[in-house]
Design a protein around this motif. Sequence first.
Motif, PDB file in Angstrom:
ATOM      1  N   CYS A  66       0.840  -1.196   0.000  1.00  0.00           N
ATOM      2  CA  CYS A  66       0.000   0.000   0.000  1.00  0.00           C
ATOM      3  C   CYS A  66       0.874   1.243   0.000  1.00  0.00           C
ATOM      4  O   CYS A  66       2.080   1.180   0.260  1.00  0.00           O
ATOM      5  CB  CYS A  66      -0.946   0.022   1.197  1.00  0.00           C
ATOM      6  N   MET A  67       0.250   2.356  -0.280  1.00  0.00           N
ATOM      7  CA  MET A  67       0.890   3.667  -0.138  1.00  0.00           C
ATOM      8  C   MET A  67      -0.203   4.705   0.024  1.00  0.00           C
ATOM      9  O   MET A  67      -1.349   4.498  -0.381  1.00  0.00           O
ATOM     10  CB  MET A  67       1.767   4.004  -1.340  1.00  0.00           C
ATOM     11  N   LEU A  78       4.842  10.979  -0.312  1.00  0.00           N
ATOM     12  CA  LEU A  78       4.630   9.543  -0.331  1.00  0.00           C
ATOM     13  C   LEU A  78       4.815   9.022   1.083  1.00  0.00           C
ATOM     14  O   LEU A  78       5.903   9.108   1.649  1.00  0.00           O
ATOM     15  CB  LEU A  78       5.654   8.894  -1.282  1.00  0.00           C
ATOM     16  N   LYS A  80       3.599   5.973   4.253  1.00  0.00           N
ATOM     17  CA  LYS A  80       3.127   4.628   4.576  1.00  0.00           C
ATOM     18  C   LYS A  80       3.246   3.695   3.376  1.00  0.00           C
ATOM     19  O   LYS A  80       2.351   2.904   3.078  1.00  0.00           O
ATOM     20  CB  LYS A  80       1.695   4.645   5.121  1.00  0.00           C
ATOM     21  N   LEU A  81       4.383   3.797   2.688  1.00  0.00           N
ATOM     22  CA  LEU A  81       4.696   2.825   1.643  1.00  0.00           C
ATOM     23  C   LEU A  81       5.033   1.530   2.363  1.00  0.00           C
ATOM     24  O   LEU A  81       6.005   1.456   3.108  1.00  0.00           O
ATOM     25  CB  LEU A  81       5.882   3.312   0.807  1.00  0.00           C
ATOM     26  N   GLY A  93       6.985  -2.519  -4.260  1.00  0.00           N
ATOM     27  CA  GLY A  93       7.285  -1.134  -3.910  1.00  0.00           C
ATOM     28  C   GLY A  93       7.610  -0.301  -5.131  1.00  0.00           C
ATOM     29  O   GLY A  93       7.161   0.839  -5.266  1.00  0.00           O
ATOM     30  N   LEU A  96       4.424   0.543  -6.999  1.00  0.00           N
ATOM     31  CA  LEU A  96       3.689   1.597  -6.302  1.00  0.00           C
ATOM     32  C   LEU A  96       4.362   2.942  -6.541  1.00  0.00           C
ATOM     33  O   LEU A  96       3.688   3.953  -6.793  1.00  0.00           O
ATOM     34  CB  LEU A  96       3.600   1.285  -4.803  1.00  0.00           C
ATOM     35  N   LEU A  97       5.676   2.973  -6.486  1.00  0.00           N
ATOM     36  CA  LEU A  97       6.419   4.207  -6.732  1.00  0.00           C
ATOM     37  C   LEU A  97       6.183   4.717  -8.153  1.00  0.00           C
ATOM     38  O   LEU A  97       6.004   5.925  -8.362  1.00  0.00           O
ATOM     39  CB  LEU A  97       7.911   3.978  -6.485  1.00  0.00           C
ATOM     40  N   ALA A 100       2.961   6.452  -8.133  1.00  0.00           N
ATOM     41  CA  ALA A 100       3.084   7.747  -7.456  1.00  0.00           C
ATOM     42  C   ALA A 100       3.698   8.783  -8.390  1.00  0.00           C
ATOM     43  O   ALA A 100       3.249   9.940  -8.435  1.00  0.00           O
ATOM     44  CB  ALA A 100       3.924   7.602  -6.183  1.00  0.00           C
ATOM     45  N   LEU A 114       9.495  12.035   0.532  1.00  0.00           N
ATOM     46  CA  LEU A 114       9.205  11.064   1.578  1.00  0.00           C
ATOM     47  C   LEU A 114      10.122  11.324   2.763  1.00  0.00           C
ATOM     48  O   LEU A 114      11.120  12.039   2.643  1.00  0.00           O
ATOM     49  CB  LEU A 114       9.355   9.616   1.072  1.00  0.00           C
TER      50      LEU A 114
END
Length: 157
Positions: A66-67, A78, A80-81, A93, A96-97, A100, A114
């Motif tokens: 999650c993020m 960004l 709570k990755l 990860g 997700l990045l 983002a 972050l």
Amino acid sequence: MRIVRIDESFSRWNELLQLILSSFAYMNGRINPPSSALSLTLQSLAEKATNEIGYVALEDEDLLGCMFLRPEPECLYLGKLAVAPKAQGKSVGRKLLQLAEAIAKARSLPTLRLDTRIELTDNHTVFAAWGFEKTAEKSHPGFDRVTYIEMRKVLAT
């Protein structure tokens, strides 16, 4: 793997909270002050998803990561990755990045930002490999030493 935005239909708050707590568990006893993840509740997590832009990564119906994203002036924060321990090292990860980055660009925000704890040097290395650079050293309220660093990634235009 698919990445889905957390919206009003999302109901897996307990699983999401457990994902965050399990992925941040290695920090327990290593960082001071303790991670803010430890103070999350089902209600505060749902409020976070309302106030920020949340996403979960799924493999079939299994929550892998999650993020949470928060637009700020000139950047997208960004936070709570989290990647489930069993899924770490499998590009969750990174995917997700990448999302983002796409969201930041779509919002005309030139930078991702972050924060990571000073003690977590392995995280610094991973984020640096992903293109982030240290931009500041900061302290939590009540501390007279650096407790975390800010890192930013300038996005290609």
